[in-house]
Scaffold this motif. Structure first.
Motif, PDB file in Angstrom:
ATOM      1  N   SER A  26      -3.941 -38.288  -8.334  1.00 33.02           N
ATOM      2  CA  SER A  26      -3.761 -39.498  -7.529  1.00 33.02           C
ATOM      3  C   SER A  26      -4.681 -39.492  -6.306  1.00 33.02           C
ATOM      4  CB  SER A  26      -2.298 -39.653  -7.097  1.00 33.02           C
ATOM      5  OG  SER A  26      -1.930 -38.653  -6.160  1.00 33.02           O
ATOM      6  N   MET A  27      -5.005 -38.310  -5.798  1.00 33.78           N
ATOM      7  CA  MET A  27      -5.934 -38.236  -4.659  1.00 33.78           C
ATOM      8  C   MET A  27      -7.332 -38.667  -5.087  1.00 33.78           C
ATOM      9  SD  MET A  27      -4.699 -34.758  -2.711  1.00 33.78           S
ATOM     10  CE  MET A  27      -4.761 -33.742  -4.175  1.00 33.78           C
ATOM     11  N   VAL A  28      -7.735 -38.257  -6.276  1.00 35.28           N
ATOM     12  CA  VAL A  28      -9.046 -38.649  -6.793  1.00 35.28           C
ATOM     13  C   VAL A  28      -9.069 -40.149  -7.045  1.00 35.28           C
ATOM     14  CG1 VAL A  28     -10.702 -38.352  -8.689  1.00 35.28           C
ATOM     15  CG2 VAL A  28      -9.482 -36.366  -7.771  1.00 35.28           C
ATOM     16  N   ILE A  29      -7.984 -40.676  -7.605  1.00 35.96           N
ATOM     17  CA  ILE A  29      -7.911 -42.109  -7.868  1.00 35.96           C
ATOM     18  C   ILE A  29      -8.024 -42.893  -6.565  1.00 35.96           C
ATOM     19  CG2 ILE A  29      -6.395 -43.974  -8.657  1.00 35.96           C
ATOM     20  CD1 ILE A  29      -5.316 -41.946 -10.753  1.00 35.96           C
ATOM     21  N   ARG A  30      -7.320 -42.446  -5.522  1.00 36.98           N
ATOM     22  CA  ARG A  30      -7.394 -43.155  -4.232  1.00 36.98           C
ATOM     23  C   ARG A  30      -8.807 -43.124  -3.680  1.00 36.98           C
ATOM     24  NH1 ARG A  30      -2.244 -40.624  -2.806  1.00 36.98           N
ATOM     25  NH2 ARG A  30      -3.383 -39.298  -1.379  1.00 36.98           N
ATOM     26  N   LEU A  31      -9.482 -41.991  -3.807  1.00 35.77           N
ATOM     27  CA  LEU A  31     -10.879 -41.908  -3.363  1.00 35.77           C
ATOM     28  C   LEU A  31     -11.751 -42.880  -4.166  1.00 35.77           C
ATOM     29  CD1 LEU A  31     -11.715 -38.125  -2.917  1.00 35.77           C
ATOM     30  CD2 LEU A  31     -12.005 -39.923  -1.222  1.00 35.77           C
ATOM     31  N   CYS A  32     -11.624 -42.808  -5.483  1.00 37.10           N
ATOM     32  CA  CYS A  32     -12.449 -43.654  -6.348  1.00 37.10           C
ATOM     33  C   CYS A  32     -12.234 -45.133  -6.051  1.00 37.10           C
ATOM     34  CB  CYS A  32     -12.121 -43.389  -7.826  1.00 37.10           C
ATOM     35  SG  CYS A  32     -12.715 -41.812  -8.441  1.00 37.10           S
ATOM     36  N   GLU A  33     -10.986 -45.543  -6.085  1.00 39.26           N
ATOM     37  CA  GLU A  33     -10.682 -46.962  -5.936  1.00 39.26           C
ATOM     38  C   GLU A  33     -10.793 -47.439  -4.493  1.00 39.26           C
ATOM     39  OE1 GLU A  33      -6.834 -47.448  -7.767  1.00 39.26           O
ATOM     40  OE2 GLU A  33      -7.654 -47.227  -9.786  1.00 39.26           O
ATOM     41  N   GLY A  34     -10.211 -46.678  -3.559  1.00 38.61           N
ATOM     42  CA  GLY A  34     -10.160 -47.130  -2.176  1.00 38.61           C
ATOM     43  C   GLY A  34     -11.463 -47.005  -1.420  1.00 38.61           C
ATOM     44  N   ARG A  35     -12.184 -45.937  -1.674  1.00 39.91           N
ATOM     45  CA  ARG A  35     -13.399 -45.697  -0.894  1.00 39.91           C
ATOM     46  C   ARG A  35     -14.678 -46.060  -1.629  1.00 39.91           C
ATOM     47  NH1 ARG A  35     -14.498 -39.970   2.102  1.00 39.91           N
ATOM     48  NH2 ARG A  35     -16.621 -40.380   2.750  1.00 39.91           N
ATOM     49  N   PHE A  36     -14.667 -45.942  -2.969  1.00 40.49           N
ATOM     50  CA  PHE A  36     -15.902 -46.130  -3.725  1.00 40.49           C
ATOM     51  C   PHE A  36     -15.880 -47.346  -4.651  1.00 40.49           C
ATOM     52  CE2 PHE A  36     -15.986 -41.753  -2.330  1.00 40.49           C
ATOM     53  CZ  PHE A  36     -17.293 -41.595  -1.921  1.00 40.49           C
ATOM     54  N   GLY A  37     -14.728 -47.989  -4.805  1.00 33.92           N
ATOM     55  CA  GLY A  37     -14.643 -49.218  -5.586  1.00 33.92           C
ATOM     56  C   GLY A  37     -14.836 -49.042  -7.082  1.00 33.92           C
ATOM     57  N   GLU A 102     -30.089 -45.655  -9.181  1.00 38.31           N
ATOM     58  CA  GLU A 102     -30.166 -44.956  -7.891  1.00 38.31           C
ATOM     59  C   GLU A 102     -28.834 -45.047  -7.157  1.00 38.31           C
ATOM     60  OE1 GLU A 102     -33.204 -45.373  -4.471  1.00 38.31           O
ATOM     61  OE2 GLU A 102     -34.359 -45.571  -6.346  1.00 38.31           O
ATOM     62  N   ALA A 103     -28.228 -46.237  -7.204  1.00 35.27           N
ATOM     63  CA  ALA A 103     -26.926 -46.421  -6.548  1.00 35.27           C
ATOM     64  C   ALA A 103     -25.856 -45.568  -7.225  1.00 35.27           C
ATOM     65  CB  ALA A 103     -26.523 -47.891  -6.562  1.00 35.27           C
ATOM     66  N   GLY A 104     -25.915 -45.455  -8.552  1.00 34.11           N
ATOM     67  CA  GLY A 104     -24.958 -44.616  -9.285  1.00 34.11           C
ATOM     68  C   GLY A 104     -25.104 -43.155  -8.931  1.00 34.11           C
ATOM     69  N   ARG A 105     -26.352 -42.710  -8.804  1.00 33.10           N
ATOM     70  CA  ARG A 105     -26.612 -41.320  -8.421  1.00 33.10           C
ATOM     71  C   ARG A 105     -26.135 -41.062  -6.988  1.00 33.10           C
ATOM     72  NH1 ARG A 105     -29.827 -40.365 -11.967  1.00 33.10           N
ATOM     73  NH2 ARG A 105     -31.448 -41.875 -11.505  1.00 33.10           N
ATOM     74  N   ALA A 106     -26.360 -42.017  -6.110  1.00 31.20           N
ATOM     75  CA  ALA A 106     -25.909 -41.873  -4.716  1.00 31.20           C
ATOM     76  C   ALA A 106     -24.385 -41.808  -4.650  1.00 31.20           C
ATOM     77  CB  ALA A 106     -26.444 -43.016  -3.868  1.00 31.20           C
ATOM     78  N   LEU A 107     -23.705 -42.637  -5.446  1.00 30.20           N
ATOM     79  CA  LEU A 107     -22.249 -42.606  -5.468  1.00 30.20           C
ATOM     80  C   LEU A 107     -21.771 -41.245  -5.965  1.00 30.20           C
ATOM     81  CD1 LEU A 107     -19.784 -45.313  -6.504  1.00 30.20           C
ATOM     82  CD2 LEU A 107     -19.558 -43.033  -7.474  1.00 30.20           C
ATOM     83  N   TYR A 108     -22.378 -40.751  -7.035  1.00 27.15           N
ATOM     84  CA  TYR A 108     -22.014 -39.433  -7.565  1.00 27.15           C
ATOM     85  C   TYR A 108     -22.229 -38.355  -6.499  1.00 27.15           C
ATOM     86  CZ  TYR A 108     -22.135 -35.134 -10.239  1.00 27.15           C
ATOM     87  OH  TYR A 108     -21.893 -33.853 -10.683  1.00 27.15           O
ATOM     88  N   ASP A 109     -23.376 -38.397  -5.832  1.00 24.21           N
ATOM     89  CA  ASP A 109     -23.684 -37.385  -4.812  1.00 24.21           C
ATOM     90  C   ASP A 109     -22.700 -37.421  -3.646  1.00 24.21           C
ATOM     91  OD1 ASP A 109     -25.818 -36.493  -6.322  1.00 24.21           O
ATOM     92  OD2 ASP A 109     -27.329 -37.594  -5.162  1.00 24.21           O
ATOM     93  N   ALA A 110     -22.143 -38.595  -3.367  1.00 24.37           N
ATOM     94  CA  ALA A 110     -21.163 -38.714  -2.279  1.00 24.37           C
ATOM     95  C   ALA A 110     -19.758 -38.325  -2.734  1.00 24.37           C
ATOM     96  CB  ALA A 110     -21.165 -40.145  -1.740  1.00 24.37           C
ATOM     97  N   LEU A 111     -19.390 -38.691  -3.959  1.00 23.81           N
ATOM     98  CA  LEU A 111     -18.018 -38.475  -4.428  1.00 23.81           C
ATOM     99  C   LEU A 111     -17.782 -37.077  -4.998  1.00 23.81           C
ATOM    100  CD1 LEU A 111     -15.167 -39.487  -5.032  1.00 23.81           C
ATOM    101  CD2 LEU A 111     -16.088 -40.729  -7.013  1.00 23.81           C
ATOM    102  N   PHE A 112     -18.760 -36.513  -5.691  1.00 18.90           N
ATOM    103  CA  PHE A 112     -18.558 -35.218  -6.331  1.00 18.90           C
ATOM    104  C   PHE A 112     -18.105 -34.127  -5.357  1.00 18.90           C
ATOM    105  CE2 PHE A 112     -19.761 -31.150  -8.222  1.00 18.90           C
ATOM    106  CZ  PHE A 112     -19.077 -31.231  -9.416  1.00 18.90           C
ATOM    107  N   PRO A 113     -18.717 -33.985  -4.181  1.00  5.76           N
ATOM    108  CA  PRO A 113     -18.236 -32.941  -3.253  1.00  5.76           C
ATOM    109  C   PRO A 113     -16.782 -33.156  -2.816  1.00  5.76           C
ATOM    110  CG  PRO A 113     -20.383 -33.746  -2.565  1.00  5.76           C
ATOM    111  CD  PRO A 113     -19.912 -34.651  -3.660  1.00  5.76           C
ATOM    112  N   LEU A 114     -16.353 -34.412  -2.718  1.00  2.00           N
ATOM    113  CA  LEU A 114     -14.970 -34.692  -2.324  1.00  2.00           C
ATOM    114  C   LEU A 114     -13.993 -34.304  -3.437  1.00  2.00           C
ATOM    115  CD1 LEU A 114     -15.613 -38.177  -0.671  1.00  2.00           C
ATOM    116  CD2 LEU A 114     -15.370 -35.953   0.480  1.00  2.00           C
ATOM    117  N   VAL A 115     -14.365 -34.587  -4.677  1.00  2.00           N
ATOM    118  CA  VAL A 115     -13.536 -34.205  -5.820  1.00  2.00           C
ATOM    119  C   VAL A 115     -13.522 -32.682  -5.957  1.00  2.00           C
ATOM    120  CG1 VAL A 115     -13.305 -34.365  -8.335  1.00  2.00           C
ATOM    121  CG2 VAL A 115     -13.894 -36.408  -7.007  1.00  2.00           C
ATOM    122  N   THR A 116     -14.654 -32.059  -5.731  1.00  2.00           N
ATOM    123  CA  THR A 116     -14.743 -30.600  -5.773  1.00  2.00           C
ATOM    124  C   THR A 116     -13.817 -29.988  -4.724  1.00  2.00           C
ATOM    125  OG1 THR A 116     -17.008 -30.676  -6.580  1.00  2.00           O
ATOM    126  CG2 THR A 116     -16.309 -28.625  -5.543  1.00  2.00           C
TER     127      THR A 116
END
Length: 177
Positions: A26-37, A102-116
């Motif tokens: 649920s924490m990952v879902i909140r990050l994905c949906e709430g912060r990254f859309g 490029e935007a997809g890669r940037a999103l991955y680069d921002a979100l992956f460390p948070l999920v990690t």
């Protein structure tokens, strides 16, 4: 005649794993949906493309362990959000390669460390030896599950009947794990 006592769901591995995923996920879902859309499913597809590079839709579905219909819907959404690109393959315009923009890669680069970090915090409940044994156990369980699926002789789900039951006022006709 007395009914034998029933074992609680908490005795079942799949139920316990499902609960763990529900709570921690649920924490990952909140990050994905709430912060990254994006949805959790979209995140999974982005992560697979980031780690594997360009893939066909069927390859992406296979690596993400999603059915093709759900993958197709999520890919369409990611293309609309300009996070994934579809490029026709040379020689066969029916075949398309999916890749991160490029935007997809940037999103991955921002979100992956948070999920990690969430995963690291969760595994912090185990010492190094327990974590290593747990990782080994997960590998063995995954291999066993794959063998069981290959060997299983089970009927396919009647999705038409489930959809009809939902339409008849029963929104939760599918059993939980």
């Amino acid at each position: 005649m007395t009914d034998a006592p029933r074992r609680p769901l908490d005795d079942l591995l799949l139920y316990r794993l499902s609960r763990l995923l529900s709570v921690a996920g649920s924490m990952v879902i909140r990050l994905c949906e709430g912060r990254f859309g994006i949805t959790r499913r979209e995140w999974r597809l982005i992560a697979v493309l980031a780690s594997r590079g360009e893939l066909s839709s069927s390859q992406l579905a296979e690596h993400a362990q999603l059915d093709r219909a759900r993958t197709s819907k999520a890919v369409g959404s990611l293309v609309t959000k300009q996070l994934v690109s579809r490029v026709a393959r040379a020689g066969d315009r029916r075949q398309v390669a999916l890749g991160l923009t490029e935007a997809g890669r940037a999103l991955y680069d921002a979100l992956f460390p948070l999920v990690t970090q969430i995963n690291t915090e969760l595994l912090g409940a185990l010492d190094a030896d327990d974590a290593a044994r747990f990782d080994d156990s997960l590998h063995r369980l995954q291999a066993r599950a794959e063998r069981l699926v290959e060997e299983a002789v089970l009927p396919k789900a009647d999705r038409g009947r489930r959809a009809a039951a939902r339409g008849a006022g029963n929104p939760r006709s599918t059993p939980s794990p």
